[in-house]
Write a protein that holds these residues in place. Structure first.
Motif, PDB file in Angstrom:
ATOM      1  N   ILE A  36       0.856  -1.183   0.000  1.00  0.00           N
ATOM      2  CA  ILE A  36       0.000   0.000   0.000  1.00  0.00           C
ATOM      3  C   ILE A  36       0.894   1.236   0.000  1.00  0.00           C
ATOM      4  O   ILE A  36       1.600   1.495   0.982  1.00  0.00           O
ATOM      5  CB  ILE A  36      -0.923  -0.004   1.236  1.00  0.00           C
ATOM      6  N   PRO A  37       0.886   2.008  -1.098  1.00  0.00           N
ATOM      7  CA  PRO A  37       1.706   3.225  -1.140  1.00  0.00           C
ATOM      8  C   PRO A  37       1.283   4.209  -0.055  1.00  0.00           C
ATOM      9  O   PRO A  37       0.095   4.370   0.218  1.00  0.00           O
ATOM     10  CB  PRO A  37       1.427   3.810  -2.528  1.00  0.00           C
ATOM     11  N   ILE A  38       2.263   4.850   0.561  1.00  0.00           N
ATOM     12  CA  ILE A  38       1.992   5.839   1.609  1.00  0.00           C
ATOM     13  C   ILE A  38       2.212   7.218   1.015  1.00  0.00           C
ATOM     14  O   ILE A  38       3.331   7.580   0.645  1.00  0.00           O
ATOM     15  CB  ILE A  38       2.910   5.626   2.827  1.00  0.00           C
ATOM     16  N   GLN A  39       1.136   7.990   0.924  1.00  0.00           N
ATOM     17  CA  GLN A  39       1.212   9.359   0.431  1.00  0.00           C
ATOM     18  C   GLN A  39       1.472  10.276   1.616  1.00  0.00           C
ATOM     19  O   GLN A  39       0.657  10.382   2.513  1.00  0.00           O
ATOM     20  CB  GLN A  39      -0.095   9.775  -0.241  1.00  0.00           C
ATOM     21  N   GLU A  40       2.609  10.930   1.614  1.00  0.00           N
ATOM     22  CA  GLU A  40       2.925  11.869   2.675  1.00  0.00           C
ATOM     23  C   GLU A  40       2.512  13.260   2.214  1.00  0.00           C
ATOM     24  O   GLU A  40       2.691  13.611   1.051  1.00  0.00           O
ATOM     25  CB  GLU A  40       4.415  11.820   2.999  1.00  0.00           C
ATOM     26  N   PRO A  41       1.944  14.053   3.112  1.00  0.00           N
ATOM     27  CA  PRO A  41       1.522  15.398   2.716  1.00  0.00           C
ATOM     28  C   PRO A  41       2.724  16.240   2.287  1.00  0.00           C
ATOM     29  O   PRO A  41       3.815  16.109   2.834  1.00  0.00           O
ATOM     30  CB  PRO A  41       0.876  15.971   3.978  1.00  0.00           C
ATOM     31  N   ILE A  42       2.507  17.100   1.311  1.00  0.00           N
ATOM     32  CA  ILE A  42       3.570  17.957   0.797  1.00  0.00           C
ATOM     33  C   ILE A  42       3.578  19.255   1.594  1.00  0.00           C
ATOM     34  O   ILE A  42       2.548  19.908   1.759  1.00  0.00           O
ATOM     35  CB  ILE A  42       3.350  18.263  -0.693  1.00  0.00           C
ATOM     36  N   ASP A  43       4.735  19.613   2.100  1.00  0.00           N
ATOM     37  CA  ASP A  43       4.887  20.857   2.844  1.00  0.00           C
ATOM     38  C   ASP A  43       5.280  21.960   1.856  1.00  0.00           C
ATOM     39  O   ASP A  43       6.445  22.217   1.599  1.00  0.00           O
ATOM     40  CB  ASP A  43       5.953  20.691   3.929  1.00  0.00           C
TER      41      ASP A  43
END
Length: 75
Positions: A36-43
Motif C-alpha cells: 500500500i503506497p503511503i502518500q505523505e503530505p507535501i509541505d
C-alpha cells in the motif's frame, strides 16, 4: 495481520517502478501480502522557502525588484 513500512528503494526494481511513493506499507493478512503506497503530505511552505536556496546571491529585495520589473513589462 502484520504491517511494516518500507522504503520503496529496498524493493526489487520490478516492484519499485510500479510504486510512485517513497514509502510503502506491507500488510500480510491470511497469507496474502499487500503493498500500500503511503502518500505523505507535501509541505508547500518549506518548498517555497527553499526556492531561492540555490541562488544565495539573490536577496529577497533583489527578487522583489525583479518581480516588480517583470510586472511592469507585462503592462
Amino acid at each position: 495481520m502484520t504491517e511494516t513500512v518500507l522504503n520503496t528503494k529496498t524493493l526489487p526494481e520490478a516492484l519499485s517502478k510500479l510504486i510512485r511513493t517513497e514509502k510503502v506499507k506491507v500488510r500480510e493478512t491470511d497469507g496474502e501480502i499487500h503493498l500500500i503506497p503511503i502518500q505523505e503530505p507535501i509541505d508547500y511552505i518549506s518548498k517555497l522557502r527553499g526556492s531561492l536556496a540555490n541562488h544565495p546571491e539573490m536577496s529577497v529585495d533583489k527578487f522583489l525588484e525583479r518581480k516588480h520589473a517583470d510586472k511592469e513589462l507585462e503592462e
